[in-house]
Design an enzyme around this catalytic site. Sequence first.
Site, PDB file in Angstrom:
ATOM      1  N   SER A  94       0.814  -1.208   0.000  1.00  8.89           N
ATOM      2  CA  SER A  94       0.000   0.000   0.000  1.00  8.89           C
ATOM      3  C   SER A  94       0.853   1.266   0.000  1.00  8.89           C
ATOM      4  O   SER A  94       1.553   1.551  -0.960  1.00  8.89           O
ATOM      5  CB  SER A  94      -0.968  -0.039   1.190  1.00  8.89           C
ATOM      6  OG  SER A  94      -1.890   1.016   1.127  1.00  8.89           O
ATOM      7  N   ASP A 237      -1.957   6.163  -3.482  1.00  9.07           N
ATOM      8  CA  ASP A 237      -0.911   5.396  -2.816  1.00  9.07           C
ATOM      9  C   ASP A 237      -0.476   4.255  -3.738  1.00  9.07           C
ATOM     10  O   ASP A 237      -0.875   4.203  -4.907  1.00  9.07           O
ATOM     11  CB  ASP A 237      -1.406   4.881  -1.465  1.00  9.07           C
ATOM     12  CG  ASP A 237      -2.639   4.004  -1.584  1.00  9.07           C
ATOM     13  OD1 ASP A 237      -3.352   4.111  -2.603  1.00  9.07           O
ATOM     14  OD2 ASP A 237      -2.908   3.202  -0.670  1.00  9.07           O
ATOM     15  N   ASP A 239      -1.133   1.032  -4.084  1.00 12.54           N
ATOM     16  CA  ASP A 239      -2.087   0.111  -4.695  1.00 12.54           C
ATOM     17  C   ASP A 239      -3.379   0.808  -5.113  1.00 12.54           C
ATOM     18  O   ASP A 239      -4.343   0.152  -5.506  1.00 12.54           O
ATOM     19  CB  ASP A 239      -2.381  -1.069  -3.770  1.00 12.54           C
ATOM     20  CG  ASP A 239      -3.079  -0.673  -2.475  1.00 12.54           C
ATOM     21  OD1 ASP A 239      -2.950   0.496  -2.056  1.00 12.54           O
ATOM     22  OD2 ASP A 239      -3.736  -1.531  -1.864  1.00 12.54           O
TER      23      ASP A 239
END
Length: 454
Positions: A94, A237, A239
Site C-alpha cells: 500500500s 498510494d 495500490d
Amino acid sequence: MELFGSSGIRGVANETVTPSFCLRVGMAVGTVVGGERVAVGRDTRATGGMFANAVVSGLQSVGCDVDRLGALPTPGVQLYAERESVPAVMITASHNPPEYNGIKLVGADGIELPVAELERIETALDEDGFARARWDETGDARSIEGVREAYVEEVVDAVDRDRIADADLTVALDPGHGAGALTSPKIFRELGCSVVTVNAQADSHFPGRDPEPVPENLGDLGRLVRAADADVGIAHDGDADRAIFFDERGEYIEGDATFAVLAAGVLDADATTVSAVTASQRLVDVADRANATLERTPVGSTQIISRVRDLESEGRSVPVAGEGNGGVLFPNYRLARDGAYTAARFLELLVDRPASEIVADVGDYHNVRTTVDYESDAEREALLATVARHAEASPGELDTTDGYRLDFGDAWVLARESGTEPVVRIYAEAREASRAHDLADDLETALEAALADA
C-alpha cells in the site's frame, strides 16, 4: 490477530516478508478459504512478481487453481473476485516505502476477509495446518487478460460520466509510479477530463516519490496543478485504493476534509457513517448537521469494513465510511476502498463549484501528524507506558478504542501503535494550528524522553 495487523501483512521485503513466508501464506489461504480457484494480483513493487510466484505455488500445492491477474490496483482485484466469486490474494504494501511489501486477502464477495477468517488463516500458519494435495491433484495456473480494462469500465460506468464530461475539467494526476498508473489516467480521460500527469509511469523503485500520498511527497503535484491551471490534483498510494486531492490553486486538501464533503452529500437522518478513532471533527460536524450517526472503530480498513458489515446485517444504512487518509468506501457501490472511484465522486462535486469552495463548507481545522520510531520491544513498551501515563494525567476525555485519544472539546490528540510499522503515531486536531501543534509536541516530547531512558 497479530500477523495481519490493521490492513494486512507488511514488512521489509526479503527480510520479514520472504518468498518462503509467502509460500506458506498461499498454502494457508488455500487450505482455509481457497475452494477450487483463487486469484492473485500485485502492485508495481520490485518484489511483487517474486512474492506472487511464491503465493501461487503455495495455493497450487494445496490443490487450488490460480487466476494470475498481474499488476493492477487492489480495487481491481476486488472487482475480479466479486465478479468471479473467487477469493483473492493481493501482493502490496500500500503506502509503505518501496523496500516494503505485504499481503491483503479478499473474500469471494470482493471484500477484505473479516477478522475471524484472518484468525483461522493465522492458526493454520502457526500450526502448519496445510491440506497438501496429492501430486496429481495440485492446481494449475493461468494468466487472465482484460482485468485492468474491466476495472476501468466499472469505475466509469458507476458515476455520472456525461455530467463530468460536460464540465470540461482538467485533472492533474500523480499515481506515484504505483498500480494506479496502469488505470487512473485512462479512467479520467474516459470521464471526459483533460489529464496531465506526473510520476505516471509504473516503476518498481518509485523514483519520483514514496508511495504514501502525504504533503511532503506531493510537491510536484501541487506545482503541476498550478502550471496546468488544473481544476484538481489527484494522488494515489501504491495500490491505488486511496485518493488525496489538491484544489484548483495547487493547495493540499486534508484527507479529512475530502471525506467530510463526500459524506455530506450522502448522509441523512436514517444513515450511519463509520470511521476510525482518528475521525476528524469535520466528520462529526457533518454527521451532526445531517442528524446521522457516527461510529468509531480501531484504525484500519479491516476494522471499518467489519463494522459496516455488522451494521448492514442489522438493516442499517451506511452510505459512506472510511478514514481521513484518503481511504473512503461507498458500500452501495462496493464495500472496498477505491481511489479512482473516490476521485470520480469528487469530480462530480466539481461540476458546480471549485474544490476550494467545496472544502470550505466543512470548517477550518488544523491537523498534525507525526511518528516516534522504536527499534526494540523494550523501547516499544516504554513508549506505550508513557502514552498511558500521559493519558491518565490529562484532563481530556479519554477514548481507548485504539490507543489513547484525548478530547478537549476544542481539540483532540491521539497516540496509537502502528499496525504496519515499528512506530507510535501521534495525531492532533484543533481550530487553531498552534493548539494542534502544542498537543502533538507535548506528547512527542514525552515519548522521546522515554526512548532516551529505555
